[in-house]
Scaffold this motif. Structure first.
Motif, PDB file in Angstrom:
ATOM      1  N   SER A  48       0.903  -1.184  -0.006  1.00 23.69           N
ATOM      2  CA  SER A  48      -0.095  -0.060   0.168  1.00 23.69           C
ATOM      3  C   SER A  48       0.824   1.343  -0.009  1.00 23.69           C
ATOM      4  CB  SER A  48      -0.832   0.063   0.984  1.00 23.69           C
ATOM      5  OG  SER A  48      -1.788  -1.129   1.130  1.00 23.69           O
ATOM      6  N   VAL A  49       2.009   1.400   0.473  1.00 25.71           N
ATOM      7  CA  VAL A  49       2.996   2.311   0.470  1.00 25.71           C
ATOM      8  C   VAL A  49       3.260   2.658  -1.017  1.00 25.71           C
ATOM      9  CG1 VAL A  49       5.280   3.016   0.915  1.00 25.71           C
ATOM     10  CG2 VAL A  49       4.122   1.802   2.845  1.00 25.71           C
ATOM     11  N   PHE A  50       3.505   1.588  -1.811  1.00 27.33           N
ATOM     12  CA  PHE A  50       3.658   1.900  -3.099  1.00 27.33           C
ATOM     13  C   PHE A  50       2.552   2.375  -4.019  1.00 27.33           C
ATOM     14  CE2 PHE A  50       4.034   0.217  -7.451  1.00 27.33           C
ATOM     15  CZ  PHE A  50       5.148   0.886  -7.970  1.00 27.33           C
ATOM     16  N   THR A  51       1.450   1.757  -3.634  1.00 22.12           N
ATOM     17  CA  THR A  51       0.168   1.786  -4.449  1.00 22.12           C
ATOM     18  C   THR A  51      -0.581   3.396  -3.973  1.00 22.12           C
ATOM     19  OG1 THR A  51      -1.305   0.615  -3.053  1.00 22.12           O
ATOM     20  CG2 THR A  51      -0.389  -0.192  -4.931  1.00 22.12           C
ATOM     21  N   PHE A  52      -0.477   3.670  -3.017  1.00 22.64           N
ATOM     22  CA  PHE A  52      -0.866   4.935  -2.470  1.00 22.64           C
ATOM     23  C   PHE A  52       0.033   6.113  -2.767  1.00 22.64           C
ATOM     24  CE2 PHE A  52      -3.252   4.221   1.598  1.00 22.64           C
ATOM     25  CZ  PHE A  52      -4.061   2.991   1.106  1.00 22.64           C
ATOM     26  N   SER A  53       1.457   5.929  -2.634  1.00 20.11           N
ATOM     27  CA  SER A  53       2.413   6.809  -3.612  1.00 20.11           C
ATOM     28  C   SER A  53       2.290   7.154  -5.056  1.00 20.11           C
ATOM     29  CB  SER A  53       3.808   6.626  -2.982  1.00 20.11           C
ATOM     30  OG  SER A  53       3.883   6.568  -1.497  1.00 20.11           O
ATOM     31  N   LEU A  54       2.007   5.769  -5.698  1.00 19.97           N
ATOM     32  CA  LEU A  54       1.992   5.801  -7.147  1.00 19.97           C
ATOM     33  C   LEU A  54       0.686   6.654  -7.627  1.00 19.97           C
ATOM     34  CD1 LEU A  54       2.876   5.013  -9.894  1.00 19.97           C
ATOM     35  CD2 LEU A  54       1.670   2.907  -9.412  1.00 19.97           C
ATOM     36  N   ALA A  55      -0.475   6.379  -6.805  1.00 19.12           N
ATOM     37  CA  ALA A  55      -1.766   7.072  -7.009  1.00 19.12           C
ATOM     38  C   ALA A  55      -1.542   8.437  -6.765  1.00 19.12           C
ATOM     39  CB  ALA A  55      -2.681   6.446  -6.023  1.00 19.12           C
ATOM     40  N   LEU A  56      -0.919   8.987  -5.970  1.00 17.63           N
ATOM     41  CA  LEU A  56      -0.670  10.517  -5.883  1.00 17.63           C
ATOM     42  C   LEU A  56       0.059  10.967  -6.740  1.00 17.63           C
ATOM     43  CD1 LEU A  56      -0.561  10.857  -1.720  1.00 17.63           C
ATOM     44  CD2 LEU A  56      -2.813  11.187  -3.483  1.00 17.63           C
ATOM     45  N   ILE A  57       1.146  10.215  -7.186  1.00 13.69           N
ATOM     46  CA  ILE A  57       2.140  10.843  -8.331  1.00 13.69           C
ATOM     47  C   ILE A  57       1.357  10.590  -9.308  1.00 13.69           C
ATOM     48  CG2 ILE A  57       4.119  10.224  -9.423  1.00 13.69           C
ATOM     49  CD1 ILE A  57       5.413   9.279  -6.818  1.00 13.69           C
ATOM     50  N   VAL A  58       0.725   9.899  -9.850  1.00 16.20           N
ATOM     51  CA  VAL A  58       0.008   9.733 -11.263  1.00 16.20           C
ATOM     52  C   VAL A  58      -1.197  10.989 -11.107  1.00 16.20           C
ATOM     53  CG1 VAL A  58      -1.592   8.326 -12.468  1.00 16.20           C
ATOM     54  CG2 VAL A  58       0.452   7.508 -11.709  1.00 16.20           C
ATOM     55  N   ALA A  59      -2.061  11.013 -10.253  1.00 21.79           N
ATOM     56  CA  ALA A  59      -2.979  12.092  -9.899  1.00 21.79           C
ATOM     57  C   ALA A  59      -2.060  13.354 -10.311  1.00 21.79           C
ATOM     58  CB  ALA A  59      -3.807  11.823  -8.689  1.00 21.79           C
ATOM     59  N   GLU A  60      -1.422  13.539  -9.545  1.00 22.76           N
ATOM     60  CA  GLU A  60      -0.664  14.990 -10.008  1.00 22.76           C
ATOM     61  C   GLU A  60      -0.185  15.131 -11.192  1.00 22.76           C
ATOM     62  OE1 GLU A  60       1.236  18.636  -8.838  1.00 22.76           O
ATOM     63  OE2 GLU A  60       0.002  17.317  -7.640  1.00 22.76           O
ATOM     64  N   LEU A  61       0.553  14.002 -11.794  1.00 22.26           N
ATOM     65  CA  LEU A  61       0.944  14.319 -13.242  1.00 22.26           C
ATOM     66  C   LEU A  61      -0.279  14.519 -13.968  1.00 22.26           C
ATOM     67  CD1 LEU A  61       3.527  11.443 -13.572  1.00 22.26           C
ATOM     68  CD2 LEU A  61       4.155  13.936 -13.260  1.00 22.26           C
ATOM     69  N   ILE A  62      -1.317  13.734 -13.942  1.00 21.21           N
ATOM     70  CA  ILE A  62      -2.470  14.002 -14.905  1.00 21.21           C
ATOM     71  C   ILE A  62      -3.157  15.585 -14.660  1.00 21.21           C
ATOM     72  CG2 ILE A  62      -4.942  13.311 -15.241  1.00 21.21           C
ATOM     73  CD1 ILE A  62      -3.880  10.402 -14.776  1.00 21.21           C
ATOM     74  N   GLU A  63      -3.238  15.892 -13.295  1.00 23.10           N
ATOM     75  CA  GLU A  63      -3.790  17.226 -13.034  1.00 23.10           C
ATOM     76  C   GLU A  63      -2.780  18.230 -13.713  1.00 23.10           C
ATOM     77  OE1 GLU A  63      -4.427  19.831  -9.207  1.00 23.10           O
ATOM     78  OE2 GLU A  63      -5.068  17.844  -9.150  1.00 23.10           O
ATOM     79  N   ARG A  64      -1.326  17.981 -13.839  1.00 25.19           N
ATOM     80  CA  ARG A  64      -0.665  19.070 -14.350  1.00 25.19           C
ATOM     81  C   ARG A  64      -0.893  19.134 -16.045  1.00 25.19           C
ATOM     82  NH1 ARG A  64       5.255  19.012 -11.221  1.00 25.19           N
ATOM     83  NH2 ARG A  64       4.504  19.538  -9.362  1.00 25.19           N
ATOM     84  N   ARG A  65      -1.024  17.906 -16.448  1.00 23.53           N
ATOM     85  CA  ARG A  65      -1.464  18.074 -18.059  1.00 23.53           C
ATOM     86  C   ARG A  65      -2.586  18.358 -18.220  1.00 23.53           C
ATOM     87  NH1 ARG A  65       3.040  17.335 -21.147  1.00 23.53           N
ATOM     88  NH2 ARG A  65       4.320  15.497 -20.082  1.00 23.53           N
ATOM     89  N   SER A  66      -3.726  18.321 -17.579  1.00 19.59           N
ATOM     90  CA  SER A  66      -5.181  18.646 -18.107  1.00 19.59           C
ATOM     91  C   SER A  66      -5.495  19.881 -17.496  1.00 19.59           C
ATOM     92  CB  SER A  66      -6.025  17.637 -17.319  1.00 19.59           C
ATOM     93  OG  SER A  66      -6.188  17.649 -16.054  1.00 19.59           O
ATOM     94  N   GLN A  67      -6.320  20.661 -18.402  1.00 22.44           N
ATOM     95  CA  GLN A  67      -6.569  22.041 -18.121  1.00 22.44           C
ATOM     96  C   GLN A  67      -8.015  22.234 -17.619  1.00 22.44           C
ATOM     97  OE1 GLN A  67      -5.027  24.767 -20.886  1.00 22.44           O
ATOM     98  NE2 GLN A  67      -3.044  24.041 -20.808  1.00 22.44           N
TER      99      GLN A  67
END
Length: 147
Positions: A62-81
Motif C-alpha cells: 500500500s505504501v507503493f500503490t498509495f504513493s503511485l496513485a498520488l504521483i499519477v494524479a498529480e501528473l494528470i492534473e498538471r497535464r489537464s486543463q
C-alpha cells in the motif's frame, strides 16, 4: 478519513475470493482529486504503511500503490486543463485499475495462484463505488469547511 477507511478490511465478510475494494485507496483518491492540496507528500507512505498493517498486506504494497496513485494524479492534473465529474471518475478508474494490477502482480510474484480474472470483480466494484465515496468525501468536506 483515509486511515479510518483502512479498517473496512476488518469488516466480517466471508468470501472465497477477494471482491472487497481497498476503501482506503478509494478515499485517498477521492480526497486527492477533490482537494489537491489536502495531503502533504509524506502522507501517502505513512497512510500506506498503516493500511498494510491493518489490512494484512505485504509491508510496502500500500505504501507503493498509495504513493503511485498520488504521483499519477498529480501528473494528470498538471497535464489537464479542465476538470469535471466524469474526468475525475475516469482518472480514479485508471488509478484503481493500476493499483489492482500492481497488487495482482505482487501476489503472483509471491507465489499466489492468482489468475488475472480475479481482479475483475474488485476493480468493477471499486470503480462503481467511487462516485459514492466521492459524494461522501464532498459532504464531509462541506461540513469541515463550515466549521
Amino acid at each position: 478519513m483515509v486511515l479510518l477507511a483502512s479498517f473496512f478490511t476488518l469488516w466480517p465478510v466471508v468470501s472465497d475470493g477477494g471482491w472487497w475494494p481497498d476503501m482506503a485507496l478509494l478515499v485517498l483518491i477521492a480526497w486527492r482529486l477533490q482537494r489537491p492540496l489536502a495531503f502533504s507528500p509524506w502522507f501517502a507512505p505513512a497512510a500506506g504503511l498503516f493500511n498494510d498493517l491493518i489490512a494484512g498486506h505485504m509491508i510496502g504494497l500500500s505504501v507503493f500503490t498509495f504513493s503511485l496513485a498520488l504521483i499519477v494524479a498529480e501528473l494528470i492534473e498538471r497535464r489537464s486543463q479542465w476538470r469535471d465529474w466524469l474526468g475525475e471518475w475516469l482518472v480514479a478508474s485508471l488509478l484503481i485499475v493500476v493499483a489492482e494490477v500492481v497488487q495482482w502482480q505482487v501476489a503472483r510474484f509471491a507465489g499466489a495462484p492468482a489468475p488475472i480474472e480475479t481482479i475483475g470483480i474488485p476493480v468493477l466494484i471499486a470503480v462503481l463505488a467511487y462516485p459514492v465515496v466521492s459524494s461522501i468525501i464532498t459532504w464531509v468536506d462541506k461540513k469541515r469547511v463550515r466549521r
